[in-house]
Write a protein that holds these residues in place. Structure first.
Motif, PDB file in Angstrom:
ATOM      1  N   GLY A 116      33.808  -7.023   4.665  1.00  0.00           N
ATOM      2  CA  GLY A 116      33.485  -8.432   4.843  1.00  0.00           C
ATOM      3  C   GLY A 116      32.203  -8.854   4.155  1.00  0.00           C
ATOM      4  O   GLY A 116      31.924 -10.059   4.043  1.00  0.00           O
ATOM      5  N   GLY A 117      31.438  -7.888   3.690  1.00  0.00           N
ATOM      6  CA  GLY A 117      30.175  -8.178   3.030  1.00  0.00           C
ATOM      7  C   GLY A 117      30.338  -8.525   1.563  1.00  0.00           C
ATOM      8  O   GLY A 117      31.459  -8.639   1.048  1.00  0.00           O
ATOM      9  N   SER A 118      29.202  -8.684   0.899  1.00  0.00           N
ATOM     10  CA  SER A 118      29.188  -9.102  -0.501  1.00  0.00           C
ATOM     11  C   SER A 118      28.245  -8.228  -1.315  1.00  0.00           C
ATOM     12  O   SER A 118      27.262  -7.685  -0.791  1.00  0.00           O
ATOM     13  CB  SER A 118      28.719 -10.559  -0.621  1.00  0.00           C
ATOM     14  OG  SER A 118      29.589 -11.445   0.043  1.00  0.00           O
ATOM     15  N   LEU A 119      28.559  -8.122  -2.584  1.00  0.00           N
ATOM     16  CA  LEU A 119      27.692  -7.484  -3.570  1.00  0.00           C
ATOM     17  C   LEU A 119      27.810  -8.250  -4.873  1.00  0.00           C
ATOM     18  O   LEU A 119      28.855  -8.848  -5.152  1.00  0.00           O
ATOM     19  CB  LEU A 119      28.088  -6.024  -3.813  1.00  0.00           C
ATOM     20  CG  LEU A 119      27.717  -4.969  -2.771  1.00  0.00           C
ATOM     21  CD1 LEU A 119      28.336  -3.637  -3.138  1.00  0.00           C
ATOM     22  CD2 LEU A 119      26.202  -4.842  -2.637  1.00  0.00           C
ATOM     23  N   ARG A 120      26.762  -8.184  -5.670  1.00  0.00           N
ATOM     24  CA  ARG A 120      26.793  -8.782  -7.011  1.00  0.00           C
ATOM     25  C   ARG A 120      26.450  -7.711  -8.027  1.00  0.00           C
ATOM     26  O   ARG A 120      25.341  -7.179  -8.015  1.00  0.00           O
ATOM     27  CB  ARG A 120      25.805  -9.929  -7.114  1.00  0.00           C
ATOM     28  CG  ARG A 120      25.914 -10.725  -8.416  1.00  0.00           C
ATOM     29  CD  ARG A 120      24.694 -11.584  -8.617  1.00  0.00           C
ATOM     30  NE  ARG A 120      24.891 -12.631  -9.608  1.00  0.00           N
ATOM     31  CZ  ARG A 120      23.885 -13.239 -10.248  1.00  0.00           C
ATOM     32  NH1 ARG A 120      22.636 -12.898  -9.985  1.00  0.00           N
ATOM     33  NH2 ARG A 120      24.151 -14.178 -11.137  1.00  0.00           N
ATOM     34  N   LEU A 121      27.395  -7.416  -8.877  1.00  0.00           N
ATOM     35  CA  LEU A 121      27.167  -6.459  -9.938  1.00  0.00           C
ATOM     36  C   LEU A 121      26.689  -7.176 -11.194  1.00  0.00           C
ATOM     37  O   LEU A 121      27.107  -8.292 -11.481  1.00  0.00           O
ATOM     38  CB  LEU A 121      28.455  -5.691 -10.259  1.00  0.00           C
ATOM     39  CG  LEU A 121      29.140  -4.980  -9.096  1.00  0.00           C
ATOM     40  CD1 LEU A 121      30.342  -4.185  -9.611  1.00  0.00           C
ATOM     41  CD2 LEU A 121      28.181  -4.096  -8.337  1.00  0.00           C
ATOM     42  N   SER A 122      25.821  -6.498 -11.939  1.00  0.00           N
ATOM     43  CA  SER A 122      25.348  -7.011 -13.214  1.00  0.00           C
ATOM     44  C   SER A 122      25.622  -5.978 -14.297  1.00  0.00           C
ATOM     45  O   SER A 122      25.628  -4.776 -14.036  1.00  0.00           O
ATOM     46  CB  SER A 122      23.851  -7.291 -13.168  1.00  0.00           C
ATOM     47  OG  SER A 122      23.545  -8.258 -12.188  1.00  0.00           O
TER      48      SER A 122
END
Length: 126
Positions: free
Chosen positions: A15-21
């Motif tokens: 349910g969480g979030s991550l942002r990949l770069s």
């Protein structure tokens, strides 16, 4: 020599979030579409998302559609993957990739991509 360096992976609860770069160097970044792929243990590498060289067209695997968003900042030579509503089945090593051809719309096959980053681990706990 092209270098692609991913960052932003980690451990997150379902349910969480991550942002990949993914930071690119060594090519005229703005002339290339970019793709994100992932590989889970014991499975083949699979397409996640791609974005055209202008950023105007995006493509997603059905499994992530509506939850993940690919974007790019050509001024920073960086492509992003915003991942929301993460599920345990999203657990994998995520790779960004740059294709053989310039000015295309964003391929969904790994065979279309020439350069790959080292990958960043994403682990989603239940």
């Amino acid at each position: 020599q092209v270098q692609l360096v991913e960052s932003g992976g980690g451990l997150v609860q379902a349910g969480g979030s991550l942002r990949l770069s993914c930071a690119a160097s060594g090519r005229t970044f703005s002339s290339y579409s970019m793709g994100w792929f992932r590989q889970a243990p014991g499975k083949e590498r699979e397409f996640v998302a791609s974005i055209s060289w202008t950023g105007g067209m995006t493509y997603y695997a059905d499994s992530v559609k509506g939850r993940f968003t690919i974007s790019r900042d050509n001024a920073k030579n960086t492509v992003y993957l915003q991942m929301n509503s993460l599920k345990p089945e999203d657990t994998a090593v995520y790779y960004c990739a740059l294709p053989y051809s310039t000015y295309d719309y964003g391929g969904i096959s790994a065979a279309e991509y020439r350069y790959w980053g080292q990958g960043t681990q994403v682990t989603v706990s239940s």
